[in-house]
Design an enzyme around this catalytic site. Structure first.
Site, short mmCIF file in Angstrom:
data_model
loop_
_atom_site.label_atom_id
_atom_site.label_comp_id
_atom_site.label_asym_id
_atom_site.label_seq_id
_atom_site.Cartn_x
_atom_site.Cartn_y
_atom_site.Cartn_z
NE ARG A 272 3.16 -13.55 5.30
CZ ARG A 272 2.75 -14.21 6.00
NH1 ARG A 272 1.32 -14.69 6.09
NH2 ARG A 272 3.46 -14.74 7.23
CD GLU A 357 -1.05 -11.74 6.36
OE1 GLU A 357 -2.09 -10.95 6.25
OE2 GLU A 357 -0.89 -12.85 5.71
CG HIS A 388 0.93 14.46 -11.38
ND1 HIS A 388 0.87 15.81 -11.95
CD2 HIS A 388 1.50 13.63 -12.16
CE1 HIS A 388 1.78 15.59 -13.05
NE2 HIS A 388 2.27 14.22 -13.28
C1 G6Q Z 1 -1.69 -15.07 4.00
C2 G6Q Z 1 -2.71 -14.89 5.18
C3 G6Q Z 1 -4.36 -14.52 4.87
C4 G6Q Z 1 -4.87 -15.67 4.26
C5 G6Q Z 1 -6.45 -15.27 4.30
C6 G6Q Z 1 -7.10 -16.23 3.31
O1 G6Q Z 1 -0.75 -15.40 4.46
O2 G6Q Z 1 -2.57 -16.29 5.92
O3 G6Q Z 1 -4.01 -13.40 3.94
O4 G6Q Z 1 -4.32 -15.92 2.86
O5 G6Q Z 1 -6.72 -15.17 5.48
O6 G6Q Z 1 -7.13 -17.37 4.00
P1 G6Q Z 1 -7.61 -18.85 3.36
O7 G6Q Z 1 -7.07 -19.13 2.03
O8 G6Q Z 1 -7.52 -19.88 4.22
O9 G6Q Z 1 -9.21 -18.53 2.81
#
Ligand code: G6Q
Length: 543
Positions: A272, A357, A388
């Site tokens: 993230r 998260e 709205h």
């Molecule tokens: C983010 C999480 C999660 C992750 C997804 C995709 O911080 O860890 O959202 O990005 O599960 O994971 P991959 O990039 O390993 O496919």
């Protein structure tokens, strides 16, 4: 795990905030402004092209000073330096947390496990820039010799939300000859709908997955490969139409993608927090390397500000502490982000993941259950649409929902009086939320007495206003880093690990077991609870 510290709620500084908040809960914003009429000019901060007005909060100078004392007592200052200098602060995964290195435009060495990470970061940025230029100017040809017109990013969560949000946010800077789309959901509907009008010969898939094992992404990637092969009939076409963004070279090669077309990143980039890494490739293709670097510059400027500005002038710290104030001392359960800019339509969704998260945790860093509230529910939609829809509850509901309003002085689409109308709503809403409409004011309008209680607005609803000149790549970068560091600040105050996500891993494991049961040739002996067993059996019988 570190030695258990004094639980946050037992800190003297925590109790001091608590005692002061008890007094402040009875003070209306109308009175605060009456006794301190200049606060609208004074309670502001400006940096990296962002002007923050935090005066419409139920805080005084004393409140903020006690909150800053709390930040000091929680060692926020040292924690910021620990993150920026590559210490392994993501303890449960034994990793450094270095999204700030990805946009370290000063190029100062940052050492992880005895090695400077900057040369590798710069090399990947160069690789991305060179590839993006080739796609943008048509020198990268598809298998049949035609240039690429469509980019489809396949990824989920952190490998989807950031580039999707930013591609929308910076659409005004994008090459309109290119179509950029995103496929994340394992529901085939999204893949089918996003590709139905695309010509495979002109389409490039970016398979973005840090692990390259995520069920949804790999399922979509396999369907994309089948879709491509169905049209181009030659396995050699994959090399021209698929590139990967990942940390897992073995799996990328196993999928059939040429490692020369792989863009790497590192385990110290959280999903993230990965937009500034190669995960930003679709964005760089859309807006070009120069604009992408502008975004990095904006992030870096905010990183520098976070690292060096005293807490009383520090934007992320101020936003973070105000959030803690309502979350922990005013019982607010949620926090809204309300951008008055259609280009920011996915901004709240992006930080919904970023915030929830990161800070949706319930044990402290010593592994003890927390005795205080941690991350709020974060949500939001762009204005004026929200007005709205859900603003009724913001104005007259029983819940306290602190809101961040984000707006711009100039529009990329200055059509007639649209922008003034948009911004008139923007300013009017924060004013109405703060000051409401008293019974006397309603009565003075000659309103029917019976209706009076329904037309009164209590006000005293807190907001922050972020006002920037224009939504540019630089401003977007500054905004992103602002909210990232706000999340960091709060994670430290709450004494939680903000950079792991064990709750996400659980879902990944559980679904695997159920899938086997759904796909078993004959009815399997189901060992779940009675509800789950019955639902699975019904699905199997009726699908
Ligand atoms: C983010 C999480 C999660 C992750 C997804 C995709 O911080 O860890 O959202 O990005 O599960 O994971 P991959 O990039 O390993 O496919």
């Amino acid at each position: 795990m570190p030695t258990p510290s004094i639980p946050r709620c037992e800190l003297h500084a925590w109790r001091a905030v608590e005692a002061h908040a008890r007094e402040m809960r009875h003070v209306h914003l109308r009175d605060i402004f009456r006794s301190d009429p200049a606060r609208g000019q004074r309670m502001t901060q400006e940096t990296c092209g962002l002007y923050l007005d935090y005066s419409k909060n139920n805080v005084t100078g004393e409140s903020l000073s006690r909150l800053r004392d709390l930040a000091e007592a929680c060692d926020l200052r040292t924690s910021i330096q620990d993150m920026l200098n590559g210490r392994k602060i993501n303890v449960t995964e034994n990793r450094a947390v270095l999204h700030t290195a990805l946009r370290n435009r000063s190029n100062r060495p940052i050492i992880v496990d005895g090695r400077d990470v900057m040369p590798e970061i710069n090399a990947v940025l160069e690789q991305m820039a060179s590839f993006s230029r080739q796609v943008r100017d048509g020198t990268w040809k598809g298998f049949t010799g035609r240039p690429i017109r469509n980019i489809v990013n396949i990824g989920i969560g952190g490998s989807d939300l950031g580039p999707m949000m930013a591609c929308e946010a910076l659409k005004a800077y994008s090459d309109r000859r290119l179509t950029v789309r995103f496929v994340s959901n394992v529901d085939a509907t999204q893949f089918v709908e996003q590709t139905r009008d695309l010509d495979p010969a002109e389409t490039l898939f970016i398979v973005a997955s840090k692990t390259f094992t995520t069920q949804e992404t790999m399922t979509n990637a396999r369907s994309a490969r089948a879709w491509m092969l169905d049209a181009l009939k030659d396995p050699a076409s994959v090399a021209r139409h698929f590139v990967a963004v990942s940390t897992n070279t073995a799996e990328v090669v196993g999928f059939g993608i040429d490692p020369a077309n792989m863009f790497g990143f590192w385990d110290w980039v959280g999903g993230r927090y990965s937009l500034c890494s190669a995960i930003g490739l679709p964005l760089m293709i859309a807006i070009g390397p120069e604009s992408f670097v502008q975004m990095l510059e904006g992030c870096h400027a905010m990183d520098q500000h976070f690292a060096t500005a005293p807490f009383e002038l520090n934007l992320p710290v101020t936003l973070g502490l105000i959030g803690v104030w309502y979350n922990n001392f005013f019982d607010a359960q949620s926090q809204a982000i309300l951008p008055y800019d259609q280009y920011l339509s996915r901004f709240a969704a992006y930080f919904q993941q970023g915030d929830m998260e990161s800070n949706g945790k319930s044990v402290d860093r010593a592994g003890r259950p927390v005795r205080w509230q941690t991350g709020p529910v974060l949500w939001g939609e762009p204005g004026t649409n929200g007005q709205h829809a859900f603003y009724q509850l913001l104005h007259q509901g029983t819940k306290l929902i602190p809101c961040d309003f984000i707006g711009f002085c100039r529009s990329h689409n200055p059509l007639d009086s649209h922008h003034d109308i948009l911004m008139a709503n923007f300013f009017a809403q924060t004013e109405a939320l703060a000051f409401g409409k008293t019974a006397q004011a309603v009565a003075a309008e000659g309103t029917d007495q019976a209706l009076l209680p329904f037309l009164v607005f209590e006000g005293n609803r807190p907001t922050n206003t972020l006002l920037a000149d224009e939504l540019t790549p630089y401003t977007l970068g500054a905004l992103i880093a602002l909210y990232e560091h706000k999340i960091f600040t709060q994670g430290i105050i709450w004494d939680i690990y903000s950079f792991d996500q064990w709750g996400v891993q659980l879902g990944k494991v559980l679904a695997g077991r159920v899938l086997q049961e759904l796909q078993a040739p004959s009815s399997p002996a189901l060992q779940h609870d009675s509800s789950t067993n019955a639902l699975i059996a019904r699905y199997r019988a009726r699908r």
